[in-house]
Design an enzyme around this catalytic site. Structure first.
Site, PDB file in Angstrom:
ATOM      1  N   ASP A 249      -8.597  -4.293  32.412  1.00  0.00           N
ATOM      2  CA  ASP A 249      -9.429  -4.025  33.574  1.00  0.00           C
ATOM      3  C   ASP A 249      -9.685  -2.516  33.564  1.00  0.00           C
ATOM      4  O   ASP A 249      -9.066  -1.767  32.806  1.00  0.00           O
ATOM      5  CB  ASP A 249      -8.760  -4.483  34.878  1.00  0.00           C
ATOM      6  CG  ASP A 249      -9.815  -4.679  35.985  1.00  0.00           C
ATOM      7  OD1 ASP A 249     -10.935  -4.150  35.836  1.00  0.00           O
ATOM      8  OD2 ASP A 249      -9.509  -5.349  36.990  1.00  0.00           O
TER       9      ASP A 249
HETATM   10  C1  BGC Z   1     -12.872  -4.899  38.337  1.00  0.00           C
HETATM   11  C2  BGC Z   1     -13.377  -5.859  37.299  1.00  0.00           C
HETATM   12  C3  BGC Z   1     -14.734  -5.423  36.808  1.00  0.00           C
HETATM   13  C4  BGC Z   1     -14.632  -4.012  36.270  1.00  0.00           C
HETATM   14  C5  BGC Z   1     -15.937  -3.464  35.718  1.00  0.00           C
HETATM   15  C6  BGC Z   1     -12.917  -3.473  37.831  1.00  0.00           C
HETATM   16  O1  BGC Z   1     -12.546  -2.578  38.811  1.00  0.00           O
HETATM   17  O2  BGC Z   1     -11.564  -5.239  38.724  1.00  0.00           O
HETATM   18  O3  BGC Z   1     -13.450  -7.161  37.832  1.00  0.00           O
HETATM   19  O4  BGC Z   1     -15.226  -6.291  35.839  1.00  0.00           O
HETATM   20  O5  BGC Z   1     -14.192  -3.165  37.326  1.00  0.00           O
HETATM   21  O6  BGC Z   1     -16.862  -3.250  36.691  1.00  0.00           O
END
Ligand code: BGC
Length: 698
Positions: A249
């Protein structure tokens, strides 16, 4: 013979999914040949993102023009392509309420196509974290509080999306608190992990062939998910046979260099910080990391690029984005996801409208409320508000919009004169959503996105006051609620005559709402989350906690075990017609049980219902959910029509995780198969005995 409907037709759902049927040996051979030509530096380039912020919605990772290796181009997310303007579908929780796997496959197809048309090749969706508590800020991104339901919906979405792009279900794993997500630990026993929080991930990997997985920010039993060997290697790869790549993540999703890579994390997103040259070479030098591990991680990324032939990916024509077809799909989904919760004296649908007078009340009525503004935010060119939808549909009646307190005050006395008063209330992106820290908001240009968890499940005071005020003045009050999961309503629900849960219904949501209100659409959504009378009916919830114990029971199972009656139960929803069930037949198959049941529309209007199958294991030696969902199917029927729904239950889905032998076991005991219309309305039952070898009817 009546028409037979298969609740989950694997051939149909998984058709065209490029993640299935990959020639593993052939791809591995090509990847090995590629790796042979690559220096360590070139391999390293594959294991990290290239820039902190998206460019036109695209996050790049890896890729090498000299070696003809394409980069991954990752795009959010769960309710549509987060690039420029795109079709904003109803949020996943809404789609969960449709209980319609075939529809969800089409949503996956559409979002995948839009992502591909914008040049993306990896879709950062679906979010398949089990909703442990409805207060989770990101509740709207996932499908429900039930693992079986999430697995079915998630794998249908992935199979649709993977006709066009790689899908990356997230966040692996046990990610269900927002405010403390970077630090908290989800503590679970092996059994709870395998039986409650992982089966839906497994299904998305094993059955739907998800090409990628995103790890989670949180810790699992004290170890960050991005460096969790048991999760990323033992379970995901060794046990489930996952051949794809795992990306972290985003910011703070990768906490270490050696530990993360050694555990099985392949890509640090959005940029190489822990996976920078400097850190990696230092780790190799220090002996905590092997070059072979980098090669392995790079190889997994290359595997996906080769298997999917990403180098030769053809970009679809941009006209598919927000095409008439996709907008009409968004509308169909909104229509099928709205849940009619209350319909006192059949106040709905509003009929014979010519000459009638309707008041539409509330600031939210005039806004297309699309949900949170975190990573799943999608910006359509136009969003249809409830008011716009109503005005569009109802042209022969007088529709008065009262948006402000002043308007309302001036009309107080005459409110009762309206034939109906429609209040639009609920939550928005400030009340709940992904929590975006201020620095990121500024850098990413996201305005006002606060979001985060909800400490309480009640409406904001101003929204509740509006409903109370209107319902005190009009006995024809219909409330349209918007929000991402359960909203507590004990304080006011008895005062209103009609109630719809519309969720965040997407860019065509206003049309869907109007259709249900005025009867051009017969509501068929069912609750994918239990609406409690009070918050304590759900599991304990503390949004500041850094250590959250996860028990075996949550959602409807928790309430049923505690004999605690919700306001509206999981699986519940009303219709403008009525349905009957009969003729439950259960037979054995090679892999488990085949359940069929006849469903009849006994009313005078076409409609759809969701038939649900729950299993109770009687006399088990381990703790069980009193009833656990093991099958469901949405059935559309003309007035008086009958159809037979067929549900297949695999033995595997009835087994429990035996901690002592660290394996699954189908326990010898009595299994009651209960069939009906919600988790508490199960009129049909067939009891079977599993004697350790065979199934016998009782
Ligand atoms: C989120 C993800 C997301 C990523 C990219 C993160 O903060 O938890 O779900 O895909 O950001 O935007």
């Amino acid at each position: 013979m009546t028409r037979e409907i298969l609740a989950f037709d694997h051939d149909l759902i998984h058709a065209g999914n490029k993640g299935l049927g990959i020639d593993h040996d052939n791809v591995t051979e090509q990847v090995d040949a590629l790796l042979e030509q690559m220096t360590l530096a070139q391999q390293l380039n594959e294991v990290r993102g290239l820039q902190a912020h998206a460019i036109d919605g695209l996050y790049f990772a890896g890729g090498d023009a000299d070696l003809a290796i394409p980069p991954f181009k990752m795009v959010d997310g769960p309710r549509g392509a987060r690039t420029g303007h795109a079709t904003a579908f109803p949020v996943a929780m809404a789609r969960g309420a449709s209980f319609d796997v075939y529809l969800e496959r089409r949503v996956g197809l559409a979002i995948g196509l839009e992502v591909a048309a914008r040049g993306g090749n990896v879709l950062l969706a679906p979010t398949i974290n089990l909703l442990r508590h409805p207060g989770w800020g990101r509740a709207q991104e996932t499908y429900s509080e039930d693992s079986f339901h999430i697995g079915a919906m998630g794998s249908a979405f992935i199979s649709g999306a993977q006709n066009h792009v790689l899908a990356s279900p997230k966040h692996f794993a046990v990610n269900n608190v927002e405010n403390t997500r970077f630090e908290m630990t989800s503590d679970v026993s092996p059994r709870v992990l395998h039986e409650v929080y992982l089966p839906h991930f497994k299904r998305c990997v094993v059955e739907a062939g998800a090409a990628s997985i995103m790890s989670a920010y949180n810790k699992l039993n004290g170890t960050y998910c991005g460096e969790h060997t048991e999760l990323l290697t033992a379970i995901l790869r060794d046990d489930w046979g996952f051949k794809g790549f795992v990306e972290s993540d985003w910011f703070l999703g990768t906490r270490s260099t050696s530990d993360a890579l050694n555990a099985g994390l392949d890509i640090e997103m959005p940029v190489g910080f822990r996976f920078s040259d400097e850190n990696i070479y230092a780790a190799i030098e220090a002996g905590s990391l092997n070059e072979a591990t980098i090669r392995q991680a790079a190889g997994r990324c290359l595997y996906a690029k080769v298997a999917w032939d990403l180098l030769h990916q053809v970009t679809p024509d941009p006209s598919v984005v927000e095409s008439a077809e996709h907008l009409s799909l968004a509308r169909e989904v909104a229509e099928k996801s709205i849940v009619l919760l209350k319909n006192q004296q059949q106040i709905l649908p509003l009929s014979d409208v010519a000459g009638k007078r309707y008041a539409v009340v509330g600031d939210m009525a005039d806004i297309a409320n699309l949900g949170d503004r975190g990573s799943s935010f999608v910006t359509p060119t136009h969003g249809v508000s409830p008011l716009e939808g109503i005005r569009h549909l109802v042209q022969t009646a007088e529709v008065t919009y009262l948006n402000s307190a002043a308007d309302l005050a001036s009309l107080t006395d005459s409110l009762a004169d309206f034939d109906a008063v429609i209040v639009v209330a609920g939550l928005n992106f400030v009340d709940e959503g992904e929590f975006i820290p201020t620095e990121q908001q500024e850098a990413g240009g996201v305005d006002l996105a606060r979001g985060g968890d909800r400490e309480l499940l009640t409406l904001p005071a101003i929204q509740q006051a509006l409903i109370e005020r209107v319902s005190a003045l009009s006995k024809q009050t219909i409330v349209i609620l918007q929000g991402g999961s359960a909203i507590e309503m004990r304080a006011w629900v008895d005062q209103v005559q009609g109630l719809l849960m519309a969720w965040y219904p997407g860019c065509e949501g206003g049309h869907g709402i109007a259709g249900v209100l005025f009867g051009t659409v017969n509501p068929s959504g069912r609750l994918p989350v239990s609406i409690p009378r009070e918050i304590d009916q759900h599991v304990p919830w503390d949004i500041t906690s850094l250590q959250v114990p996860h028990g075996y029971l949550q959602g409807y199972a928790y309430m049923q075990a505690n004999q605690s009656e919700p306001e509206y139960p999981f699986g519940f929803g009303l219709s403008y017609t009525a349905f009957a069930l009969e003729g439950l037949i259960v037979q054995t198959t090679d892999t488990g049980l085949r359940v069929s049941v006849d469903v009849t529309n006994t009313g005078a209007m076409a409609g759809a219902t969701v038939v649900q199958l729950y299993v109770s294991c009687r006399g088990s030696k381990v703790l069980r959910a009193p009833r656990a969902l093991k099958g469901f199917g949405r059935v559309e029927l003309a007035a008086s029509e009958q159809a037979t729904l067929v549900l297949l239950v695999d033995d595997e889905s009835l087994a429990f995780y035996h901690e002592q032998i660290a394996d699954w076991q189908l326990e010898a005991c009595q299994y009651d198969l209960l069939v009906g219309f919600s988790s508490v309305d199960l009129p049909l039952c067939s009891s079977w005995l599993f004697d350790g070898q065979d199934w016998q009817p009782m």
